[in-house]
Design an enzyme around this catalytic site. Structure first.
Site, short mmCIF file in Angstrom:
data_model
loop_
_atom_site.label_atom_id
_atom_site.label_comp_id
_atom_site.label_asym_id
_atom_site.label_seq_id
_atom_site.Cartn_x
_atom_site.Cartn_y
_atom_site.Cartn_z
N SER A 25 41.66 42.13 34.78
CA SER A 25 43.03 42.32 35.57
C SER A 25 42.45 43.44 36.39
O SER A 25 43.25 43.18 37.72
CB SER A 25 44.06 42.58 34.64
OG SER A 25 43.99 42.37 33.61
N ARG A 29 42.60 43.14 40.92
CA ARG A 29 43.16 44.35 41.71
C ARG A 29 42.05 45.38 42.60
O ARG A 29 41.92 45.03 43.72
CB ARG A 29 43.71 45.05 40.96
CG ARG A 29 45.66 44.34 40.53
CD ARG A 29 45.09 45.74 38.81
NE ARG A 29 47.19 44.93 38.24
CZ ARG A 29 47.07 43.71 37.91
NH1 ARG A 29 45.74 43.25 36.98
NH2 ARG A 29 48.37 43.78 37.46
N ASP A 319 46.89 39.20 25.12
CA ASP A 319 45.88 38.28 25.07
C ASP A 319 45.20 37.69 24.30
O ASP A 319 44.47 37.21 23.81
CB ASP A 319 45.04 38.61 25.86
CG ASP A 319 45.42 38.68 27.96
OD1 ASP A 319 46.46 37.35 27.39
OD2 ASP A 319 45.45 38.78 28.81
N ARG A 350 49.51 28.83 23.83
CA ARG A 350 48.48 29.93 22.88
C ARG A 350 49.38 29.83 21.26
O ARG A 350 48.19 29.83 20.02
CB ARG A 350 47.82 31.43 22.75
CG ARG A 350 47.16 30.96 24.35
CD ARG A 350 47.00 32.54 24.39
NE ARG A 350 46.00 31.82 25.97
CZ ARG A 350 45.18 32.70 26.61
NH1 ARG A 350 46.01 34.22 26.68
NH2 ARG A 350 44.41 32.21 27.54
N ARG A 392 40.30 31.59 25.84
CA ARG A 392 40.78 32.21 24.40
C ARG A 392 40.59 31.87 23.41
O ARG A 392 40.51 31.86 22.08
CB ARG A 392 41.74 33.64 25.08
CG ARG A 392 41.30 34.49 26.16
CD ARG A 392 42.41 35.89 26.24
NE ARG A 392 42.13 36.50 27.13
CZ ARG A 392 41.31 37.14 28.50
NH1 ARG A 392 40.33 37.35 27.46
NH2 ARG A 392 41.92 37.51 29.07
#
Ligand code: S3P
Length: 441
Positions: A25, A29, A319, A350, A392
């Site tokens: 993240s 950014r 997540d 998921r 993931r």
């Protein structure tokens, strides 16, 4: 890492100290704010995963100077705004990349066509297009607001937007668009989500006001603000650190330390939950790095017990539910995870893939529209898990395979490099047995 299948099997205890890759993240950014700013931004510890590399390429196509100086060290020279890319911007697998870049690009008078891989082209973009449209941006997209889409920005007006779903990506897109909107932007989030955009905007010289009241968190940003290049040190990603830490918790005799993990309070829901499950976790060397708290986190093999995860915790561990489900499979009793409907619109559904993968490995698991319930006990393994290209889901099932009775194989492991390049090598370095190919016996 190759594109062949990978098989994880139980071996000895996991031992050692490792560094988690840079936070995904914060990496996205840093590149985007660096490109919007005027002057030089130096980034240390950037995650060099596929998702972030796509954002780096995108920033170059919007006119920023983007140079790799060495391992994780990047320099972005911003022009104080975006110019029109000469080609389609392909964000690969990255929902964060495309949604934040759309917000940033909407502030400028240019037309940009965005696309991504098959997973990203299937994900909802309306959640971002709706507020950007209210601000004055226009677009043409596939049905349901799917990619590819062409966005036309410029001349935006003020918005006060209450997030219909807890999403840091939507919040960030609105704030980045608000930088160049007459009157700026206000975002109201009933449930707090990760605040890296707010923190980093301040580090780049913007005025951002945050007020917490009965309505939740209100983030206010004046329009017409310019950003100045800054230095960014990217901490280790807690969402990646989760994999070796849970591996240690479920593998007898293990002790693993992950150094330099980001402990932002809006990202540590998994550690809180594992603590409630009885995990032996300790935190050392707590320090401030570039305005974020980081520390070294140690996990030792533990007898875990099932818990009810409070639904309001979901944004701080969104997540991490697939790897929590793996930990829950080895716990005594039931773990109930409610209020997790957002998991259905991630890189894959998921909820469905965790339920399917764990059930194939002999775990008692029940799925509902917005929940998962795992009943812990013996974990048979011995399955080939289809990941639908979700990094993931792949890593979670490989970790399960390290502690299950029989090996576990995952397809499409190449996708792991989107968020955790070097995952297999890191786990092998700790003593985990992960081999190429499909070898279930
Ligand atoms: C992210 C926000 C979350 C998270 C994603 C990264 C971000 O998505 O799942 O991996 O960097 O803002 P949502 O905003 O869709 O919840």
């Amino acid at each position: 890492m190759t594109a062949a299948a990978l098989t994880a099997r139980r071996a000895g205890p996991l031992k050692g100290r490792v560094r988690a890759p840079g936070d995904k993240s914060i990496s996205h950014r840093a590149l985007i704010l660096g490109a919007l700013a005027t002057g030089v931004t130096e980034i240390e510890g950037l995650l060099e995963g596929e998702d972030v590399k796509r954002t780096a390429q995108a920033m170059a196509s919007f006119g920023a100077g983007v140079e790799r100086l060495g391992d994780g060290c990047w320099r972005v020279t911003g022009q104080g705004g975006f110019s029109e890319p000469a080609d389609v911007v392909d964000c690969g697998n990255a929902g964060t990349g495309v949604r934040l870049i759309m917000g940033a690009a909407a502030g400028f008078d240019l037309a940009v066509t965005f696309t991504g891989d098959a997973s990203l082209r299937g994900r909802p973009m309306n959640r971002v297009l709706k507020p950007l449209g209210e601000m004055g941006a226009t677009w043409i997209a596939r049905g349901g607001g799917r990619l590819p889409l062409t966005l036309k920005g410029g001349a935006l007006s003020r918005i006060a937007y209450r997030l219909p779903e807890p999403s840091a990506q939507v919040k960030s897109a609105v704030l980045l668009a608000g930088l160049h909107a007459a009157g700026g932007a206000e975002v109201i989030e009933p449930e707090a989500t990760r605040d890296h955009t707010e923190r980093m905007l301040r580090a780049f010289g913007a005025q951002v006001e945050v007020v917490e009241d009965g309505a939740g968190r209100r983030i206010m940003l004046a329009g017409g603000q310019s950003l100045a290049g800054a230095s960014v040190r990217v901490p280790g990603d807690p969402s990646s650190a989760a994999f070796p830490l849970v591996a240690a918790l479920i593998t007898p005799g293990s002790e693993v330390t992950v150094e330099g993990v980001l402990l932002n309070p809006l990202r540590i829901g998994l550690l809180d939950t594992l603590g409630e499950m009885g995990a032996d976790l300790s935190v050392a060397n707590v320090r401030d790095e570039g305005g974020e708290t980081v520390a070294d986190v140690t996990a030792r093999h533990s007898g875990l017990r099932g818990v009810e995860v409070p639904p309001e915790r979901a944004p701080s561990m969104i997540d991490e539910y697939p790897i929590l489900a793996v930990a829950a499979a080895f716990a005594e009793g039931r773990t109930v995870m409610r209020g997790i409907g957002e998991l259905r619109v991630k890189e894959s559904d998921r909820i469905a893939l965790t339920a399917k993968g764990l059930a194939a490995c002999g775990v008692g698991i029940e799925e509902g529209p917005e929940h998962l319930t795992v009943t812990g006990g013996a974990v048979g393994g011995g399955a080939r898990v289809t990941t639908h290209g979700d990094h993931r889901i792949a890593m979670s099932h490989l970790i399960l395979g390290l502690a299950a009775d029989q090996p576990v194989c995952v397809d499409e492991p190449g996708m792991i490099a989107t968020s955790f390049p070097g995952f297999v090598e890191l786990m092998r370095g700790l003593g985990g047995e992960i081999a190429e190919g499909e070898r279930l016996r």
